[in-house]
Structures are given as structure tokens and as C-alpha cells.
Motif scaffolding. Sequence first.
Motif, PDB file in Angstrom:
ATOM      1  N   VAL A 148     -65.912 -93.705 -12.588  1.00  0.00           N
ATOM      2  CA  VAL A 148     -67.346 -93.941 -12.702  1.00  0.00           C
ATOM      3  C   VAL A 148     -67.971 -93.454 -11.408  1.00  0.00           C
ATOM      4  N   VAL A 149     -69.142 -92.828 -11.513  1.00  0.00           N
ATOM      5  CA  VAL A 149     -69.769 -92.223 -10.339  1.00  0.00           C
ATOM      6  C   VAL A 149     -71.227 -92.658 -10.256  1.00  0.00           C
ATOM      7  N   PRO A 150     -71.832 -92.566  -9.059  1.00  0.00           N
ATOM      8  CA  PRO A 150     -73.242 -92.924  -8.926  1.00  0.00           C
ATOM      9  C   PRO A 150     -74.114 -92.152  -9.918  1.00  0.00           C
ATOM     10  N   GLY A 151     -74.971 -92.887 -10.604  1.00  0.00           N
ATOM     11  CA  GLY A 151     -75.811 -92.279 -11.626  1.00  0.00           C
ATOM     12  C   GLY A 151     -75.298 -92.474 -13.034  1.00  0.00           C
ATOM     13  N   ASP A 152     -74.076 -92.978 -13.197  1.00  0.00           N
ATOM     14  CA  ASP A 152     -73.604 -93.348 -14.524  1.00  0.00           C
ATOM     15  C   ASP A 152     -74.353 -94.587 -15.001  1.00  0.00           C
ATOM     16  N   VAL A 153     -74.597 -94.666 -16.307  1.00  0.00           N
ATOM     17  CA  VAL A 153     -75.207 -95.840 -16.922  1.00  0.00           C
ATOM     18  C   VAL A 153     -74.250 -96.382 -17.973  1.00  0.00           C
ATOM     19  N   LEU A 154     -74.019 -97.696 -17.950  1.00  0.00           N
ATOM     20  CA  LEU A 154     -73.154 -98.346 -18.923  1.00  0.00           C
ATOM     21  C   LEU A 154     -73.953 -99.409 -19.659  1.00  0.00           C
ATOM     22  N   GLY A 155     -74.109 -99.227 -20.986  1.00  0.00           N
ATOM     23  CA  GLY A 155     -74.867-100.163 -21.795  1.00  0.00           C
ATOM     24  C   GLY A 155     -74.036-101.372 -22.171  1.00  0.00           C
ATOM     25  N   SER A 156     -74.686-102.517 -22.224  1.00  0.00           N
ATOM     26  CA  SER A 156     -74.023-103.778 -22.548  1.00  0.00           C
ATOM     27  C   SER A 156     -73.551-103.832 -23.995  1.00  0.00           C
ATOM     28  N   GLY A 176     -78.657-102.011 -19.380  1.00  0.00           N
ATOM     29  CA  GLY A 176     -77.781-101.004 -18.795  1.00  0.00           C
ATOM     30  C   GLY A 176     -77.496-101.309 -17.336  1.00  0.00           C
ATOM     31  N   ALA A 177     -76.225-101.208 -16.960  1.00  0.00           N
ATOM     32  CA  ALA A 177     -75.831-101.300 -15.551  1.00  0.00           C
ATOM     33  C   ALA A 177     -75.783 -99.892 -14.976  1.00  0.00           C
ATOM     34  N   VAL A 178     -76.415 -99.694 -13.831  1.00  0.00           N
ATOM     35  CA  VAL A 178     -76.470 -98.392 -13.174  1.00  0.00           C
ATOM     36  C   VAL A 178     -75.494 -98.398 -12.007  1.00  0.00           C
ATOM     37  N   ILE A 179     -74.633 -97.385 -11.964  1.00  0.00           N
ATOM     38  CA  ILE A 179     -73.588 -97.313 -10.942  1.00  0.00           C
ATOM     39  C   ILE A 179     -74.143 -96.702  -9.656  1.00  0.00           C
ATOM     40  N   GLY A 180     -73.773 -97.313  -8.517  1.00  0.00           N
ATOM     41  CA  GLY A 180     -74.122 -96.783  -7.209  1.00  0.00           C
ATOM     42  C   GLY A 180     -72.882 -96.497  -6.386  1.00  0.00           C
ATOM     43  N   GLY A 181     -73.071 -95.845  -5.273  1.00  0.00           N
ATOM     44  CA  GLY A 181     -71.954 -95.502  -4.402  1.00  0.00           C
ATOM     45  C   GLY A 181     -71.448 -96.706  -3.622  1.00  0.00           C
ATOM     46  N   VAL A 182     -70.139 -96.721  -3.376  1.00  0.00           N
ATOM     47  CA  VAL A 182     -69.497 -97.751  -2.561  1.00  0.00           C
ATOM     48  C   VAL A 182     -68.609 -97.041  -1.547  1.00  0.00           C
ATOM     49  N   ALA A 183     -68.813 -97.333  -0.278  1.00  0.00           N
ATOM     50  CA  ALA A 183     -68.052 -96.662   0.777  1.00  0.00           C
ATOM     51  C   ALA A 183     -66.558 -96.834   0.554  1.00  0.00           C
TER      52      ALA A 183
END
Length: 325
Positions: free
Chosen positions: A251-259, A135-142
Motif C-alpha cells: 500500500v502506498v501514499p494516495g491509496d484509498v481503501l473503502g470500508s 474510505g481510509a486514505v494511506i499516507g507515508g510512514v518513515a
Amino acid sequence: MVRIARWRYDGAIGEGFVVGDDAVPFPRGLTVADVLAAGLAELPALAEETDAAASVPLGDVTLLAPLVPMSVRDFVAFEEHVEGVTASIDGASRVVDEWYEFPTFYFTNPHSIVATGDEVRPPATGRLDFELEVGAVIGGVAGSDGRDLSPDEAAGHVFGYTIFNDWSARDIQGREMKVRLGPAKGKDFATTLGPWIVTADEFAGLLDDEGFLPIGMEVFVNGDRIGHDLLSNMGWPFGDLIAYASRNSRVVPGDVLGSGTAGNGGCLAELWGRAGELIPPPLAAGDEVVMRVEGIGEIRNTVGRAVHVPEIPPARHRSRARSRG
């Protein structure tokens, strides 16, 4: 290696870094959600603030899922997996043309996340299965709200990676899919995430020119290795998956995307399709499933007994009257 985790210790939940063999809480009472929202760029300063004196031996804590996801999308990005599973459904191994056009996903249940070490309580099913994923975990990007991203922009939103087991009741899933909707109840009873999040920068030197990550993945049932693959055998790198998820959406911080499920035995259904019979057998109560991914670590769960649930009657055959007359 930068690892981020959540744990339970002495009756309280802790959130922070795993440093060597210690769990070190974030400073200022920050949570994993706070850190994901701040993004990777803030991690070095945050690490400088941590108090080593507040650390707890990792062996003394119970690891929890490394985040409470905002949402969980799961893709089907391994062609070999699709070939095997379609054979288990209708006896013919094939990949439809539409699979190649865009990376397809479904939403699963963020309220049924389990951790490594937890017992998984499935529904009543005769075909319980695991699915080996990352799983890829999304983080914030300025400066980004995570909407309508290009693949390159989307890749920059990956905060880190975790192991992802998409538990599946294949008989329930098969019934749902015949109605042209789902999967839902065949999937939403449990998803394991863990043991922690390893930050994306730890893998930067391994990415190839197209953004694929060639790390090894393997799964064991009761000590026997059932499947193994490379994450780089996906049809799309994570940047493409995230870009597609963000189309006309966010997509927002805390989203998880499975491969999506790895090939070469990444799940039992693939092997059933290739064998033409239920070999290896479906999972049963007492079985232990262990997944290992290079550079991330290991998750392990034991299968519990099926949960008893209230009965729901079948559809009523109504008159289709258009008025109360």
C-alpha cells in the motif's frame, strides 16, 4: 479539525487546508499527493507555513475530489450488508464461510472519481444503486515501504478518512458475477470521494480497544433517510483491511481503501433482498443522493441520464481450430 481538500477557484486548481470557512493553499505549491507522501508527522510544521492572506472563502470555491488516488480498493466488510445483498441475488440470505476468513476486496477505477456536487452519469441500467462507505486514505510512514504490514503497523498508515460512495449498476454487476469475474463495468463508471480528508488523529480518541471507529453514517435519497449505521459494525477494523491488502504486495501514499457498504440500508440492493422486491425503487435521473458521516461531513450528487455508448457484438462461435491448415 484538520481537513485537507482540493478545489477549483478562478479557473485554477487549489490544494490545501480547510480552516473554518476558508480554503487555505499549502505553502510552496505543495499538492495533496506531496502531503500524503510526507505523512501525518509533517502536518504541524506545514500548517505553520501557510499564509492566511492567500485563503479563499469556502463558499466561493468548487470542491473537487480530495485526492487523485493511486489506487482504489473496496472491501465488503459489513456482515449485515452481505446478508441482504445475497438475498437480492438468489432469494436466500446467507454469508458464506469464506467471508469470515479474510477481508475480501476488489479494485475499482481510480480514473472515474467524482466529487461532491458532481452529476453522476450512469450506464444504461435498470438497477442503479448507491453504497454508503468510509474510505481510509494511506499516507507515508518513515522507514516503511507499505509491504507485508501487521495490523498494528497498517493502522499507522492511515492518514485520514473521507466519505466513499461506490455507485453500482446491479443488473450489470449481476451479469458479470455469473462469469466468475468482476465486479467491473457494474461499478467503474463513478465513485464519489469527499468532501475532504479528515486526518486520522482527529478520531484517535474514539477508537475502541480493537481499533474500530464508532461514528455514525447515514444516506438520504431525495430527502428521505434510507439507511444508517455505525462504522464500527465492520467485521474488521481498517488496520486489518490494510494489512491484508499489503500481503505479498504494497500500500502506498494516495491509496484509498473503502470500508465496504454499511448495513441497515447502506444500499438499495440490501433492502431489495430483504423485501423481496425493488422497494425502495432503483435510482433514476434527477434523484439526489446525500451521505453524511459523523466527524467528516457530507457529500451530495444528482443522478444524470445514462450515457450512450457504442454497441459491442456478442462472442463469435469460432471453430477452435489448432492450426491454419
